[in-house]
Design an enzyme around this catalytic site. Structure first.
Site, PDB file in Angstrom:
ATOM      1  N   LYS A  27       0.833  -1.203   0.000  1.00 43.79           N
ATOM      2  CA  LYS A  27       0.000   0.000   0.000  1.00 43.79           C
ATOM      3  C   LYS A  27       0.869   1.255   0.000  1.00 43.79           C
ATOM      4  CE  LYS A  27      -3.705  -0.438   2.252  1.00 43.79           C
ATOM      5  NZ  LYS A  27      -4.570  -0.731   3.412  1.00 43.79           N
ATOM      6  N   ARG A  96      -3.484   2.986   8.551  1.00 41.14           N
ATOM      7  CA  ARG A  96      -3.859   1.762   7.835  1.00 41.14           C
ATOM      8  C   ARG A  96      -2.660   0.830   7.702  1.00 41.14           C
ATOM      9  NH1 ARG A  96      -6.706   3.378   2.342  1.00 41.14           N
ATOM     10  NH2 ARG A  96      -7.863   1.447   2.668  1.00 41.14           N
ATOM     11  N   GLY A 105      -8.381  -7.123   4.401  1.00 38.38           N
ATOM     12  CA  GLY A 105      -9.208  -7.194   5.601  1.00 38.38           C
ATOM     13  C   GLY A 105      -8.593  -7.937   6.764  1.00 38.38           C
ATOM     14  N   MET A 107      -5.735  -7.264   8.459  1.00 39.93           N
ATOM     15  CA  MET A 107      -5.091  -6.445   9.485  1.00 39.93           C
ATOM     16  C   MET A 107      -5.900  -5.174   9.707  1.00 39.93           C
ATOM     17  SD  MET A 107      -1.059  -7.126   8.773  1.00 39.93           S
ATOM     18  CE  MET A 107      -1.149  -6.576   7.083  1.00 39.93           C
ATOM     19  N   ARG A 340      -3.360  -1.342  -6.337  1.00 42.69           N
ATOM     20  CA  ARG A 340      -2.538  -2.552  -6.260  1.00 42.69           C
ATOM     21  C   ARG A 340      -2.881  -3.415  -7.462  1.00 42.69           C
ATOM     22  NH1 ARG A 340      -5.787  -4.587  -0.905  1.00 42.69           N
ATOM     23  NH2 ARG A 340      -7.794  -4.903  -1.887  1.00 42.69           N
ATOM     24  N   HIS A 456     -15.578  -7.767   1.121  1.00 45.32           N
ATOM     25  CA  HIS A 456     -14.592  -8.655   1.737  1.00 45.32           C
ATOM     26  C   HIS A 456     -14.739 -10.077   1.224  1.00 45.32           C
ATOM     27  CE1 HIS A 456     -13.371 -11.525   4.942  1.00 45.32           C
ATOM     28  NE2 HIS A 456     -12.333 -10.727   5.056  1.00 45.32           N
ATOM     29  N   ARG A 581       2.357 -49.032 -11.510  1.00 48.95           N
ATOM     30  CA  ARG A 581       2.394 -49.839 -10.285  1.00 48.95           C
ATOM     31  C   ARG A 581       1.826 -51.221 -10.590  1.00 48.95           C
ATOM     32  NH1 ARG A 581       0.043 -44.329  -8.045  1.00 48.95           N
ATOM     33  NH2 ARG A 581      -0.932 -44.646 -10.075  1.00 48.95           N
ATOM     34  N   GLU A 768      13.729 -43.961  -2.435  1.00 49.80           N
ATOM     35  CA  GLU A 768      12.635 -43.653  -1.502  1.00 49.80           C
ATOM     36  C   GLU A 768      13.028 -43.914  -0.053  1.00 49.80           C
ATOM     37  OE1 GLU A 768       9.351 -46.350  -2.388  1.00 49.80           O
ATOM     38  OE2 GLU A 768      10.769 -47.672  -3.424  1.00 49.80           O
ATOM     39  N   SER A 787      14.260 -42.811  -9.992  1.00 51.96           N
ATOM     40  CA  SER A 787      12.982 -42.122  -9.868  1.00 51.96           C
ATOM     41  C   SER A 787      12.745 -41.911  -8.376  1.00 51.96           C
ATOM     42  CB  SER A 787      11.847 -42.936 -10.475  1.00 51.96           C
ATOM     43  OG  SER A 787      10.619 -42.244 -10.341  1.00 51.96           O
ATOM     44  N   GLY A 789      10.863 -41.588  -5.222  1.00 58.87           N
ATOM     45  CA  GLY A 789       9.539 -41.866  -4.667  1.00 58.87           C
ATOM     46  C   GLY A 789       9.336 -40.973  -3.455  1.00 58.87           C
ATOM     47  N   THR A 790       8.922 -39.729  -3.701  1.00 56.93           N
ATOM     48  CA  THR A 790       8.935 -38.735  -2.629  1.00 56.93           C
ATOM     49  C   THR A 790       7.846 -38.972  -1.579  1.00 56.93           C
ATOM     50  OG1 THR A 790       7.674 -37.250  -4.072  1.00 56.93           O
ATOM     51  CG2 THR A 790      10.066 -36.938  -3.962  1.00 56.93           C
ATOM     52  N   ASN A 791       6.812 -39.763  -1.896  1.00 58.69           N
ATOM     53  CA  ASN A 791       5.823 -40.081  -0.856  1.00 58.69           C
ATOM     54  C   ASN A 791       6.485 -40.888   0.267  1.00 58.69           C
ATOM     55  OD1 ASN A 791       4.000 -38.861  -2.543  1.00 58.69           O
ATOM     56  ND2 ASN A 791       3.050 -40.757  -3.235  1.00 58.69           N
ATOM     57  N   ASP A 792       7.136 -42.001  -0.114  1.00 59.12           N
ATOM     58  CA  ASP A 792       7.803 -42.835   0.892  1.00 59.12           C
ATOM     59  C   ASP A 792       9.035 -42.139   1.473  1.00 59.12           C
ATOM     60  OD1 ASP A 792       6.104 -44.916   1.093  1.00 59.12           O
ATOM     61  OD2 ASP A 792       7.254 -46.333  -0.106  1.00 59.12           O
ATOM     62  N   CYS A 855       8.354 -39.595  -9.114  1.00 57.27           N
ATOM     63  CA  CYS A 855       7.057 -40.200  -9.404  1.00 57.27           C
ATOM     64  C   CYS A 855       6.081 -40.118  -8.244  1.00 57.27           C
ATOM     65  CB  CYS A 855       7.222 -41.650  -9.850  1.00 57.27           C
ATOM     66  SG  CYS A 855       8.007 -42.716  -8.633  1.00 57.27           S
ATOM     67  N   TYR A 875      12.554 -35.196 -15.515  1.00 58.46           N
ATOM     68  CA  TYR A 875      11.103 -35.244 -15.694  1.00 58.46           C
ATOM     69  C   TYR A 875      10.413 -35.332 -14.336  1.00 58.46           C
ATOM     70  CZ  TYR A 875      11.225 -40.298 -14.764  1.00 58.46           C
ATOM     71  OH  TYR A 875      11.388 -41.529 -14.176  1.00 58.46           O
TER      72      TYR A 875
END
Length: 903
Positions: A27, A96, A105, A107, A340, A456, A581, A768, A787, A789-792, A855, A875
């Site tokens: 602002k 303000r 809205g 703050m 803005r 708002h 899988r 993983e 590859s 395995g970011t979940n595990d 993956c 990838y």
């Protein structure tokens, strides 16, 4: 943060510019920019975010701040020719908030600072309007009481309602000066009763307390919740803007409004906004009074309207984007109070980006940065079926598009409570305020009976991508009785299902069927760009996606387990399959073959079970390789523990017990029960699964590799082009991979010799486990690809069992700010991400040509895609529906890094 003696904490509006948002907040920076452009901005000054940081860390304002504020206030008073709160002709100011990122809205703001029992009479004489002066004073006490002194705002509202009831009028504007004097008296009594002190009469004390309140508002619960929702860092602090007051509540030749240079809901060019005569700015955004369309200002005040249109064009050209503008007209004089870059809906974002390219204001690279994967995902949600029979009960302003269905609830607490119980809800209010934020987040959509596109509810909903209909005046909302009444007397009780259409503003009773989004139809090849509104949106999406595909480095693959999913993924732009899988091929009727394998007591029984599975696996792979012909397909060998293929232990125990009691044959069930007990593990996700299965169950992995190799050979014979990668899961040491690899190569060689077909099958692994990531350099000696395995990997790095922790304590962790977002949703860059980064470097050091991908579902998360681009993966792979999102974000990541390099 330590205080620097040479640090400057206050800037006049003439000293800043829009590039100082870190210091002056959005602002303040934009007020300075408009001042520099010569636009009519009331004089004022900005207290920096650095001052706020010192205050929040030390609990007191910087020592130099008071003197700096005094110096700037003196300069402001000289410029205005009057002093703050002086009796005969008082200078009044607003205080303000203004953070770097817009937090509408969330703050605090206080208007009319400087009014007192003494100066209110002077203001009345100078304005020649006694009612205006007392209206301004009651507003100050109400805002100051709630914001600064912590008085319950409902007490002021109730007192104001009592005054209107006593006068038998419906609107605040119908109260005269005598009425407002009584209201002020009552408001002062409320302050004294609730705080134990009188309302402060010293104008400087009012200003100092208001500044401190704005600093404190940075850490209110609603502000922290909003920052978590919008992923705004919590250590930025807010600036404070002290601006000389201009008044829109001086009569019919005065007013206040909010304008957009384009429609924030659709992106179309035109005159968009709201105007309210004889009002102050908070009346518009609070949605307390229903506004008139901005276009009506032309007939109300043609001179101000024409000036505003010129300023809007100036600002949009200068900022090269949709601008959101707050303005006030004081007796025919136009003043700009804020500008803005405006929040917009997902559809508007794509349309506006391409419009600005066509106008020559931005290039394609900048247009790509103006949209996000989250917005594209919103455009892929279904919409209501226009041909369905539906019971329309009202219509409001289409504030934020989407098709939302849920049970009616009338307060935020209920919205959150029901949502956590799995219910879909629509939050219905007369108007929302910042305290409703948690309910707005929990709801499928928001419906209000008051307010317009700049209220708002509308602004916050658009920012969150939440469906919203505002200003449905024909619907009477009774929050106390928890019901809504339609114009014809139909009553909607809490718990009744309603449907709201944020694209048309229509409100329906009951559930309305939905149909696919035109954007999804475009991705699936069933829709092309044309002339109507939906086609215009599709054309904009097409242009931006085409550019993203041209510039992105990351390729995008799909997680798909069958030909149907593979075909859909290919239509969505997948460049291969990053995860097939194979365990999903063993479900349904085929489960019996796995049971036979588990129950095998001899080598012969085991071999027979594997022989039965071989042709089934092969046929699945043939279909999959055909669907993805010419593109890589990564097939993961069996990963989950074997108990998942067996009946539930409780269900099986009951079956055996019943059979024994009835003296019925149950030998097979008894053997299955014994097997379940034998395979039972305390933590099966860390037990006998993945590569460990292949090493302890002879023939299991070799059967799968044989099926893959024979299917690939069959495709080659059919003149196809299979590009198959075999992935061994849950490897923790290179020795595991070497043993499985050697067995796989023997099988592939046998198939080649028997079929006469040369096969080029890559062999690699999933990373993983933390140990695999740490020893990636060794593992790369035996792996042609990784590859992640970011979940595990997230589970094992954090020590979380995903299914358990998300239901038990994740909500508390998010609320306490331990997580900004779930690490299963967006990759934990500092922990999991650090392992990914080091494994990439170690893998490439050993094998420079190693192929690297991910993956886990992080592969389709917008923020995570940028991280994977940064660390150098080749990838990402994700579910078919998220492929367009990943394509777009991969393009944005490439354009962003190219822009950083050029700078």
């Amino acid at each position: 943060m330590s205080e620097n003696n040479d640090q400057k904490f206050v800037y006049d509006f003439t000293e800043g510019n829009r590039d100082l948002k870190d210091l002056l907040g959005g602002k303040g920076a934009n007020l300075a920019e408009m001042t520099n452009l010569g636009l009519p901005v009331p004089p004022g000054f900005t207290i920096t975010t650095e001052a706020c940081k010192v205050y929040l860390e030390s609990g007191s304002e910087p020592a130099a701040l008071r003197d700096e504020v005094s110096a700037h206030l003196d300069a402001l008073e000289r410029k205005m020719g009057k002093k703050l709160g002086q009796a005969d002709d008082p200078l009044l100011v607003s205080v303000r908030s203004g953070a770097k990122f817009s937090m509408p809205g969330m703050m605090d703001t206080v208007l009319n600072i400087g009014l007192s029992d003494e100066s209110v009479a002077g203001l009345a004489r100078q304005a020649d309007n006694e009612r205006f002066a007392w209206d301004s004073y009651r507003r100050l006490i109400q805002m100051f009481g709630k914001t600064v002194l912590g008085v319950d705002g409902d007490l002021f509202e109730e007192a104001l309602d009592e005054a209107k009831t006593a006068k038998k009028v419906a609107s605040d504007t119908d109260l005269d000066a005598a009425d407002l004097k009584k209201v002020v008296k009552q408001f002062k009594k409320i302050v004294k009763a609730e705080t134990g002190r009188d309302f402060p009469q010293d104008p400087r004390e009012q200003m100092d307390l208001a500044i401190e309140a704005v600093f404190n508002s940075w850490n209110t619960d609603r502000a922290k919740l909003y920052r978590r929702q919008e992923r705004i860092p919590g250590d930025l602090g807010t600036a404070v803007n002290v601006c000389s007051m201009v008044f829109g509540n001086l009569g019919p030749d005065s007013g206040t409004g909010v304008a957009f240079t384009r429609d924030p809901a659709s992106g179309h060019q035109g005159v968009y906004g709201d105007y309210l005569q004889n009002a102050q700015g908070e009346d518009v955004v609070a949605g307390i009074r229903n506004t008139v369309p901005l276009a009506d200002l032309e007939s109300i005040d043609k001179t101000s309207y024409d000036q505003l249109m010129h300023i809007m064009e100036t600002l949009e050209t200068h900022y090269k984007d949709l601008c959101d503008i707050e303005f006030t007209i004081e007796r025919g004089q136009l003043w700009m109070l804020q500008t803005r870059v405006g929040k917009r809906t997902a559809g508007a974002a794509f349309r506006i980006a391409t419009q600005l390219v066509d106008q020559g204001l931005i290039d394609e690279a900048e247009a790509l940065q103006r949209v996000t994967g989250a917005q594209l995902a919103q455009l892929m949600f279904p919409k209501f079926d226009e041909n369905a029979k539906a019971d329309q009960i009202g219509r409001g302003i289409a504030a934020s598009p989407g098709a939302a269905v849920g049970k009616a609830v009338f307060d935020s607490y209920t919205a959150v409570k029901w949502s956590r119980s799995g219910e879909k809800v629509i939050l219905i209010r007369r108007e929302t305020n910042p305290d409703d934020l948690d309910g707005m987040i929990a709801a499928e959509g928001i419906l209000t009976s008051r307010g317009g596109k700049t209220s708002h509810a509308a602004v916050v909903a658009r920012g969150m991508g939440k469906t919203c209909v505002c200003g449905a005046e024909e619907l009477e909302v009774d929050t106390k009785r928890r019901r809504m009444t339609t114009a014809d007397g139909q009553v909607v009780e809490e718990g009744d299902v309603v449907s709201i259409d944020g694209s048309t503003g229509k409100v329906y009773l009951g559930e309305v069927p939905v149909v696919p989004s035109p954007v999804v139809e475009y991705f699936e090849g069933r829709m092309h760009a044309g002339a109507d509104d939906a086609d215009e949106l599709v054309a904009a999406v097409h242009r931006i996606m085409a550019y993203a595909d041209r510039v992105r480095r990351l390729r995008v693959r799909a997680n798909a387990d069958n030909a149907e999913d593979a075909n859909r993924a290919r239509r969505f732009g997948a460049q291969g399959i990053g995860l097939c899988r194979t365990e999903h091929m063993f479900l349904g009727e085929r489960r019996q073959y796995v049971e036979r394998l588990i129950l095998a007591d001899t080598d012969t029984e085991r071999d027979e079970a594997l022989e039965a599975l071989l042709p089934l696996q092969k046929s699945d792979f043939v279909e999959l390789f055909e669907a993805m012909d010419g593109l890589p397909v990564t097939v993961r060998l069996l990963d989950p523990p074997l108990h998942e293929f067996l009946p539930d232990i409780t269900e099986l125990s009951v079956r055996v017990a019943l059979a024994e009691s009835r003296k019925e044959p149950h030998e097979n069930d008894l053997r299955l029960l014994q097997a379940v007990h034998r395979l039972h593990e305390q933590n099966p996700m860390l037990g006998l699964r993945g590569v460990r299965l292949g090493l302890v169950i002879p023939g299991l992995f070799t059967m799968q590799v044989r099926a893959i190799a024979e299917a690939a050979a069959q495709r080659v014979d059919a003149k196809g082009d299979p590009r198959v990668e075999i992935m061994i899961p849950l490897v923790g040491t290179v020795q595991e991979l070497e043993i499985v690899r050697e067995e796989a190569e023997q099988v592939i060689a046998e198939v080649q010799a028997r079929t006469g077909v040369e096969l080029k099958l890559a062999l690699g692994t999933m990373i993983e486990l933390p140990r695999a990531a740490v020893t990636a350099g060794q593992i790369a000696e035996a792996a042609e690809f990784f590859s992640f395995g970011t979940n595990d990997l997230t589970q094992t790095v954090w020590g979380f069992s995903r299914d358990d922790v998300e239901a038990s304590f994740f909500t508390a962790y998010l609320e306490k700010g331990i997580f900004g977002v779930s690490p299963f949703e967006t990759i934990d860059k500092d922990g999991v991400g650090a392992l990914v980064r080091s494994a990439v470097q170690a893998g490439r050091a050993t094998r420079p040509d190693i192929k690297l991908g991910v993956c886990g579902e992080h592969g389709g998360d917008p923020e995570s895609v940028h991280f994977f681009h940064e660390v150098g993966l080749d990838y990402v792979s994700c579910s078919p529906f998220r492929i367009p999102v990943a394509r777009l974000e991969a393009g944005r990541a490439a354009a962003e890094s190219k822009g950083s390099d050029s700078r």
